[in-house]
Design a protein around this motif. Structure first.
Motif, PDB file in Angstrom:
ATOM      1  N   LEU A 118      39.280  13.449  48.567  1.00 21.04           N
ATOM      2  CA  LEU A 118      40.786  13.943  48.781  1.00 21.04           C
ATOM      3  C   LEU A 118      41.788  13.544  47.763  1.00 21.04           C
ATOM      4  O   LEU A 118      41.696  12.246  47.105  1.00 21.04           O
ATOM      5  CB  LEU A 118      41.172  13.384  49.868  1.00 21.04           C
ATOM      6  N   PRO A 119      42.591  14.306  47.195  1.00 24.07           N
ATOM      7  CA  PRO A 119      43.559  14.040  46.289  1.00 24.07           C
ATOM      8  C   PRO A 119      44.597  13.206  47.070  1.00 24.07           C
ATOM      9  O   PRO A 119      44.927  13.464  48.278  1.00 24.07           O
ATOM     10  CB  PRO A 119      44.245  15.453  45.763  1.00 24.07           C
ATOM     11  N   ARG A 120      45.132  12.176  46.583  1.00 23.28           N
ATOM     12  CA  ARG A 120      45.876  11.246  47.447  1.00 23.28           C
ATOM     13  C   ARG A 120      47.291  10.620  46.777  1.00 23.28           C
ATOM     14  O   ARG A 120      47.136  10.320  45.489  1.00 23.28           O
ATOM     15  CB  ARG A 120      45.248  10.046  47.712  1.00 23.28           C
ATOM     16  N   HIS A 121      48.312  10.593  47.546  1.00 21.47           N
ATOM     17  CA  HIS A 121      49.544   9.821  47.075  1.00 21.47           C
ATOM     18  C   HIS A 121      49.251   8.420  47.907  1.00 21.47           C
ATOM     19  O   HIS A 121      48.953   8.287  48.905  1.00 21.47           O
ATOM     20  CB  HIS A 121      50.461  10.323  47.471  1.00 21.47           C
ATOM     21  N   THR A 122      49.790   7.268  47.293  1.00 22.60           N
ATOM     22  CA  THR A 122      49.915   5.910  47.788  1.00 22.60           C
ATOM     23  C   THR A 122      51.180   5.572  48.474  1.00 22.60           C
ATOM     24  O   THR A 122      52.002   5.549  47.292  1.00 22.60           O
ATOM     25  CB  THR A 122      49.123   4.872  46.621  1.00 22.60           C
ATOM     26  N   LEU A 123      51.391   5.260  49.343  1.00 23.96           N
ATOM     27  CA  LEU A 123      52.549   4.889  50.081  1.00 23.96           C
ATOM     28  C   LEU A 123      52.166   3.630  50.939  1.00 23.96           C
ATOM     29  O   LEU A 123      51.899   3.775  52.048  1.00 23.96           O
ATOM     30  CB  LEU A 123      53.147   6.013  50.839  1.00 23.96           C
ATOM     31  N   PHE A 144      47.639   4.376  52.400  1.00 17.21           N
ATOM     32  CA  PHE A 144      48.459   3.184  52.545  1.00 17.21           C
ATOM     33  C   PHE A 144      48.314   2.328  51.327  1.00 17.21           C
ATOM     34  O   PHE A 144      49.035   1.874  50.585  1.00 17.21           O
ATOM     35  CB  PHE A 144      48.151   2.343  53.909  1.00 17.21           C
ATOM     36  N   ASN A 145      46.921   2.329  51.045  1.00 15.97           N
ATOM     37  CA  ASN A 145      46.464   1.747  49.775  1.00 15.97           C
ATOM     38  C   ASN A 145      44.931   2.159  49.444  1.00 15.97           C
ATOM     39  O   ASN A 145      44.494   2.806  50.080  1.00 15.97           O
ATOM     40  CB  ASN A 145      46.693   0.143  49.603  1.00 15.97           C
ATOM     41  N   THR A 146      44.337   1.475  48.569  1.00 16.02           N
ATOM     42  CA  THR A 146      43.222   1.796  48.122  1.00 16.02           C
ATOM     43  C   THR A 146      42.097   1.192  49.165  1.00 16.02           C
ATOM     44  O   THR A 146      40.973   1.946  49.084  1.00 16.02           O
ATOM     45  CB  THR A 146      42.508   1.117  46.662  1.00 16.02           C
ATOM     46  N   LYS A 147      42.283   0.459  50.129  1.00 17.77           N
ATOM     47  CA  LYS A 147      41.465   0.025  51.131  1.00 17.77           C
ATOM     48  C   LYS A 147      41.479   1.132  52.263  1.00 17.77           C
ATOM     49  O   LYS A 147      40.729   1.118  53.022  1.00 17.77           O
ATOM     50  CB  LYS A 147      41.898  -1.471  51.690  1.00 17.77           C
ATOM     51  N   ASP A 148      42.408   2.156  52.548  1.00 16.07           N
ATOM     52  CA  ASP A 148      42.643   2.911  53.460  1.00 16.07           C
ATOM     53  C   ASP A 148      41.597   3.879  53.502  1.00 16.07           C
ATOM     54  O   ASP A 148      41.715   4.984  52.745  1.00 16.07           O
ATOM     55  CB  ASP A 148      44.168   3.385  53.409  1.00 16.07           C
ATOM     56  N   GLU A 149      40.930   3.860  54.503  1.00 13.10           N
ATOM     57  CA  GLU A 149      39.912   4.948  54.692  1.00 13.10           C
ATOM     58  C   GLU A 149      40.007   6.108  55.844  1.00 13.10           C
ATOM     59  O   GLU A 149      39.248   6.673  56.020  1.00 13.10           O
ATOM     60  CB  GLU A 149      38.476   4.179  54.880  1.00 13.10           C
ATOM     61  N   LEU A 150      41.167   5.825  56.718  1.00 16.82           N
ATOM     62  CA  LEU A 150      41.386   6.502  57.724  1.00 16.82           C
ATOM     63  C   LEU A 150      41.474   8.202  57.475  1.00 16.82           C
ATOM     64  O   LEU A 150      40.726   8.924  58.089  1.00 16.82           O
ATOM     65  CB  LEU A 150      42.625   6.362  58.116  1.00 16.82           C
ATOM     66  N   GLN A 151      41.954   8.610  56.213  1.00 14.58           N
ATOM     67  CA  GLN A 151      42.154  10.068  56.043  1.00 14.58           C
ATOM     68  C   GLN A 151      40.496  10.598  55.631  1.00 14.58           C
ATOM     69  O   GLN A 151      40.131  11.664  56.196  1.00 14.58           O
ATOM     70  CB  GLN A 151      43.011  10.377  54.775  1.00 14.58           C
ATOM     71  N   ALA A 152      39.879   9.752  54.911  1.00 14.68           N
ATOM     72  CA  ALA A 152      38.440  10.176  54.254  1.00 14.68           C
ATOM     73  C   ALA A 152      37.549  10.088  55.601  1.00 14.68           C
ATOM     74  O   ALA A 152      36.866  11.009  55.683  1.00 14.68           O
ATOM     75  CB  ALA A 152      38.066   9.125  53.329  1.00 14.68           C
ATOM     76  N   GLY A 208      43.548  18.559  68.643  1.00 10.78           N
ATOM     77  CA  GLY A 208      42.312  17.990  69.474  1.00 10.78           C
ATOM     78  C   GLY A 208      41.297  17.209  68.774  1.00 10.78           C
ATOM     79  O   GLY A 208      40.181  17.249  69.384  1.00 10.78           O
ATOM     80  N   THR A 209      41.680  16.749  67.600  1.00  8.46           N
ATOM     81  CA  THR A 209      40.778  15.858  66.655  1.00  8.46           C
ATOM     82  C   THR A 209      41.358  14.554  66.486  1.00  8.46           C
ATOM     83  O   THR A 209      41.483  14.085  65.247  1.00  8.46           O
ATOM     84  CB  THR A 209      40.318  16.702  65.432  1.00  8.46           C
ATOM     85  N   PRO A 210      41.670  13.735  67.329  1.00  9.92           N
ATOM     86  CA  PRO A 210      41.982  12.522  67.284  1.00  9.92           C
ATOM     87  C   PRO A 210      41.073  11.643  66.620  1.00  9.92           C
ATOM     88  O   PRO A 210      39.717  11.784  66.851  1.00  9.92           O
ATOM     89  CB  PRO A 210      42.670  11.878  68.524  1.00  9.92           C
ATOM     90  N   LEU A 211      41.302  10.389  65.886  1.00 13.99           N
ATOM     91  CA  LEU A 211      40.644   9.419  65.537  1.00 13.99           C
ATOM     92  C   LEU A 211      40.997   8.061  65.985  1.00 13.99           C
ATOM     93  O   LEU A 211      42.123   7.688  65.853  1.00 13.99           O
ATOM     94  CB  LEU A 211      40.729   9.321  63.893  1.00 13.99           C
ATOM     95  N   ASP A 212      40.343   7.537  67.077  1.00 13.77           N
ATOM     96  CA  ASP A 212      40.684   6.350  67.722  1.00 13.77           C
ATOM     97  C   ASP A 212      39.925   5.134  66.997  1.00 13.77           C
ATOM     98  O   ASP A 212      38.597   5.117  66.710  1.00 13.77           O
ATOM     99  CB  ASP A 212      39.906   6.406  69.245  1.00 13.77           C
ATOM    100  N   VAL A 213      40.722   4.211  66.591  1.00 12.30           N
ATOM    101  CA  VAL A 213      40.257   2.931  65.846  1.00 12.30           C
ATOM    102  C   VAL A 213      40.368   1.882  66.690  1.00 12.30           C
ATOM    103  O   VAL A 213      41.460   1.441  67.235  1.00 12.30           O
ATOM    104  CB  VAL A 213      41.112   2.861  64.630  1.00 12.30           C
ATOM    105  N   PRO A 214      39.203   1.096  67.148  1.00 13.32           N
ATOM    106  CA  PRO A 214      39.329   0.110  67.791  1.00 13.32           C
ATOM    107  C   PRO A 214      39.852  -1.020  67.025  1.00 13.32           C
ATOM    108  O   PRO A 214      39.734  -1.438  65.998  1.00 13.32           O
ATOM    109  CB  PRO A 214      37.705  -0.266  68.242  1.00 13.32           C
ATOM    110  N   LEU A 215      40.562  -2.043  68.025  1.00 13.42           N
ATOM    111  CA  LEU A 215      41.025  -3.006  67.468  1.00 13.42           C
ATOM    112  C   LEU A 215      40.782  -4.383  68.189  1.00 13.42           C
ATOM    113  O   LEU A 215      40.454  -4.333  69.372  1.00 13.42           O
ATOM    114  CB  LEU A 215      42.563  -3.093  67.209  1.00 13.42           C
ATOM    115  N   TYR A 216      40.612  -5.592  67.324  1.00 11.17           N
ATOM    116  CA  TYR A 216      40.323  -6.741  67.890  1.00 11.17           C
ATOM    117  C   TYR A 216      41.211  -7.850  67.502  1.00 11.17           C
ATOM    118  O   TYR A 216      41.669  -7.928  66.436  1.00 11.17           O
ATOM    119  CB  TYR A 216      38.752  -7.119  67.661  1.00 11.17           C
ATOM    120  N   TRP A 217      41.147  -8.859  68.549  1.00 13.23           N
ATOM    121  CA  TRP A 217      42.269 -10.231  68.267  1.00 13.23           C
ATOM    122  C   TRP A 217      41.255 -11.175  67.918  1.00 13.23           C
ATOM    123  O   TRP A 217      40.349 -11.536  68.922  1.00 13.23           O
ATOM    124  CB  TRP A 217      42.944 -10.243  69.589  1.00 13.23           C
TER     125      TRP A 217
END
Length: 298
Positions: free
Chosen positions: A217-222, A196-204, A261-270
């Motif tokens: 990882l080689p990466r495109h930014t979108l 998504f941008n330089t802050k996006d660490e999900l893929q890594a 079978g390899t999901p990544l679950d990201v907890p979110l908070y309000w």
């Protein structure tokens, strides 16, 4: 006592990005806006606005903007309980929040829209990575945020919303081209990824979990959730997608998981400011209700 006409001018400059647009919003002249802010800066003893394109608040300026926004929320509550009290100004109040793009593109936008359609508010929604939206809250730029950080910012409450499930996916043609011999550290270091941008660490993070070590990882930014899907369908790269968003493409086979079978679950908070505001509480209820139906249980 603080000069609230000057505070309103400061908030307008920060919100609109220039003295000229702030003057238009306040129906005064730019020189009047400039004079009010100069007097406020003299009163507090420091600069409040970085006069740039666009204008930005200093740290003290952010705190004062946060203060005036909370005051407006409290005044809005008085309008509801004391309709005969003349407070002046618009009957609508600005409500600023920071959210992550994937939540906004999936479950959050309908909740915010339904809330704003029935409340006297003008929403100001800022988008950032879920690990960084909390910084907007700490700086005073917003009064609430959907964030990946559990620890509450100073003066704020934090409540778990649930987890957003992400799947690493790509087109079948991309899989054949880059992962014909399997998905591992070598192939991931060669295949283009999407961020998504330089802050996006999900893929890594997903690659590190799969390979048990860091992979460059080689990466495109979108910077768009929808563009992620379109780029993946076109074979531009692989990326981490919200499961709810790509479920139809997985069902029809136009996208496939890199490793099933390899999901990544990201907890979110309000997190939200502890302002005793009925509007902020109603928004919080709407966000929590939407999260309860869209996210994995906290």
């Amino acid at each position: 006592m603080l000069d609230y006409a000057a505070l309103s001018a400061l908030a307008a400059v920060v919100r609109e990005g220039s003295f000229e647009r702030a003057a238009q919003a306040l129906h005064v002249t730019p020189s009047a806006v400039s004079q009010r802010i100069r007097q406020l800066e003299e009163r507090v003893g420091c600069a409040l606005v970085i006069r740039d394109q666009p204008c930005r608040p200093t740290e003290t300026g952010r705190r004062l903007c946060q203060h005036v926004e909370r005051v407006r929320l409290l005044e809005q509550d008085l309008r509801g309980t004391l309709p005969g009290l003349e407070l002046g100004g618009s009957a609508r109040v600005s409500l600023s929040v920071a959210v992550n793009a994937d939540s906004l593109a999936t479950w959050l936008a309908p909740a915010i829209a339904a809330f704003a359609a029935n409340q006297p508010v003008l929403m100001e929604v800022a988008v950032d990575d879920q690990d960084h939206t909390g910084e907007w809250l700490r700086s005073g730029a917003v009064v609430a945020a959907v964030t990946g950080v559990a620890r509450p910012a100073s003066g704020c409450n934090s409540r778990a919303l649930g987890a957003m499930r992400y799947l690493a996916a790509a087109s079948p043609a991309f899989m054949q081209r880059w992962f014909a011999d399997g998905v591992g550290s070598k192939s991931l270091a060669e295949a283009p990824s999407l961020v998504f941008n330089t802050k996006d660490e999900l893929q890594a993070r997903w690659a590190r979990r799969l390979c048990h070590r860091h992979v460059e990882l080689p990466r495109h930014t979108l910077p768009s959730t929808q563009a992620f899907v379109a780029a993946s369908l076109a074979g531009m790269g692989w990326g981490m997608h919200p499961q709810a968003l790509i479920a139809p493409y997985l069902a029809d086979g136009t996208l496939v998981e890199l490793v099933p079978g390899t999901p990544l679950d990201v907890p979110l908070y309000w997190q939200h400011a502890r302002a005793a505001s009925s509007l902020l509480e109603e928004l919080s209820k709407a966000v929590r209700a939407a999260a309860g139906t869209a996210l994995l249980p906290p």
